[in-house]
Design a protein around this motif. Structure first.
Motif, PDB file in Angstrom:
ATOM      1  N   PHE A   1      21.746  45.993  28.391  1.00 23.50           N
ATOM      2  CA  PHE A   1      21.982  47.374  28.845  1.00 23.50           C
ATOM      3  C   PHE A   1      21.037  47.747  29.985  1.00 23.50           C
ATOM      4  O   PHE A   1      21.444  48.295  31.004  1.00 23.50           O
ATOM      5  N   PHE A   2      19.765  47.458  29.797  1.00 25.38           N
ATOM      6  CA  PHE A   2      18.768  47.845  30.790  1.00 25.38           C
ATOM      7  C   PHE A   2      18.969  47.087  32.093  1.00 25.38           C
ATOM      8  O   PHE A   2      18.857  47.661  33.184  1.00 25.38           O
ATOM      9  N   GLU A   3      19.269  45.804  32.010  1.00 22.91           N
ATOM     10  CA  GLU A   3      19.502  45.007  33.213  1.00 22.91           C
ATOM     11  C   GLU A   3      20.766  45.463  33.941  1.00 22.91           C
ATOM     12  O   GLU A   3      20.830  45.424  35.177  1.00 22.91           O
ATOM     13  N   TYR A   4      21.755  45.904  33.175  1.00 19.78           N
ATOM     14  CA  TYR A   4      22.987  46.427  33.764  1.00 19.78           C
ATOM     15  C   TYR A   4      22.696  47.681  34.589  1.00 19.78           C
ATOM     16  O   TYR A   4      23.139  47.825  35.735  1.00 19.78           O
ATOM     17  N   ILE A   5      21.912  48.588  34.000  1.00 21.07           N
ATOM     18  CA  ILE A   5      21.539  49.829  34.695  1.00 21.07           C
ATOM     19  C   ILE A   5      20.720  49.509  35.946  1.00 21.07           C
ATOM     20  O   ILE A   5      20.938  50.080  37.015  1.00 21.07           O
ATOM     21  N   THR A   6      19.780  48.585  35.808  1.00 20.40           N
ATOM     22  CA  THR A   6      18.927  48.211  36.940  1.00 20.40           C
ATOM     23  C   THR A   6      19.762  47.640  38.081  1.00 20.40           C
ATOM     24  O   THR A   6      19.563  47.987  39.250  1.00 20.40           O
TER      25      THR A   6
END
Length: 285
Positions: A34-39
């Motif tokens: 999730f976090f890498e997707y947002i980044t």
């Protein structure tokens, strides 16, 4: 000259974004959490902003990019040492099938329909749910599947056969050119390669791609798709000769009148048969 200004800003944004992506690592371009997707989305948006918004100062966009690089990079370093933070940011895998039974509650939790589960199973070459022992939906969104024991592929270990370590195949010919470094890594010379090509009646100029596997077998793909490369039967001939030797020794054991000679022949047959059993998987490749 706005077009030149935008072009220069875009080139700068590409360079910075490439550098940031390299520093963040390969995870940034693989299955994302999730976090890498947002980044990833945010970095793309910022790069577009830097490229086209000529009214804003260039350093403002670079500052934003720098912040979105430092924060994920720092979090990655911290999560390597903190299991709790890693679970909180990246999440845990969700069991979708356990002991051969589909976990309906977990499907609803992940908002997965039965059709979507079947689609993901088909991507793993599994078309029958009854064949699955365990399946987990990873935090990256990938479904990993463990088949039931009776449905798993048969391996040499199951048959009690010991095999040697598999080495990386070496590409020794590309576009008709011999690659000396991979050839040396495989432990062969140009003379050996030319001899192997001569055996199959092919010149290196006709070879689009040539590879040597860990057993020293040469595979070639020719430019002309209509031409068929003759099969290399050396291994099969060796196997046939070994079996002929076994048969000859057996006949000698049956024909002799000497007990000592008979015992010697039978011992030789036993030893040769054991070696043939070990070599068969290699010679039939």
């Amino acid at each position: 000259m706005d077009w030149l200004h935008i072009a220069l800003r875009s080139l700068g944004a590409i360079a910075v974004l490439f550098l940031i992506t390299r520093l963040l690592g390969k995870k940034q371009i693989s299955q994302l959490t999730f976090f890498e997707y947002i980044t990833g989305i945010t970095l793309g948006e910022l790069a577009g902003f830097i490229s086209t918004d000529i009214e804003s100062h260039y350093t403002l966009g670079l500052t934003a990019l720098l912040v979105w690089f430092i924060v994920p990079f720092t979090i990655e370093l911290v999560t390597l040492k903190s299991v709790t933070l890693r679970k909180w940011l990246e999440g845990n895998g969700t069991v979708m099938i356990k002991d051969g039974k589909v976990m309906g509650k977990n499907l609803k939790k992940e908002r997965y329909s039965a059709d979507e589960l079947l689609e993901q199973l088909r991507k793993k070459s599994v078309f029958n749910v009854a064949d699955v022992e365990f399946a987990v939906l990873e935090s990256s969104g990938e479904l990993n599947v463990l088949l039931k024991k009776e449905n798993q592929p048969l391996t040499p270990k199951h048959l009690g056969i010991k095999v040697g370590p598999e080495k990386e195949p070496q590409t020794v010919i590309i576009d008709g050119n011999i690659m000396d470094e991979p050839l040396a890594t495989a432990g062969f010379s140009r003379a050996w390669l030319n001899a192997e090509l001569e055996k199959i009646g092919v010149t290196k100029d006709n070879v689009f791609l040539g590879q040597v596997d860990s057993y020293g077998a040469l595979f070639v793909d020719l430019y002309d798709d209509m031409l068929q490369v003759p099969a290399n039967n050396e291994k099969l001939l060796l196997l046939a000769n070994l079996k002929k030797c076994e048969a000859d020794l057996t006949l000698y054991a049956l024909a002799t009148q000497s007990k000592d000679a008979k015992a010697t022949y039978e011992q030789c047959v036993k030893q040769l048969r054991e070696q043939i059993t070990v070599l068969v998987p290699l010679l039939k490749r």
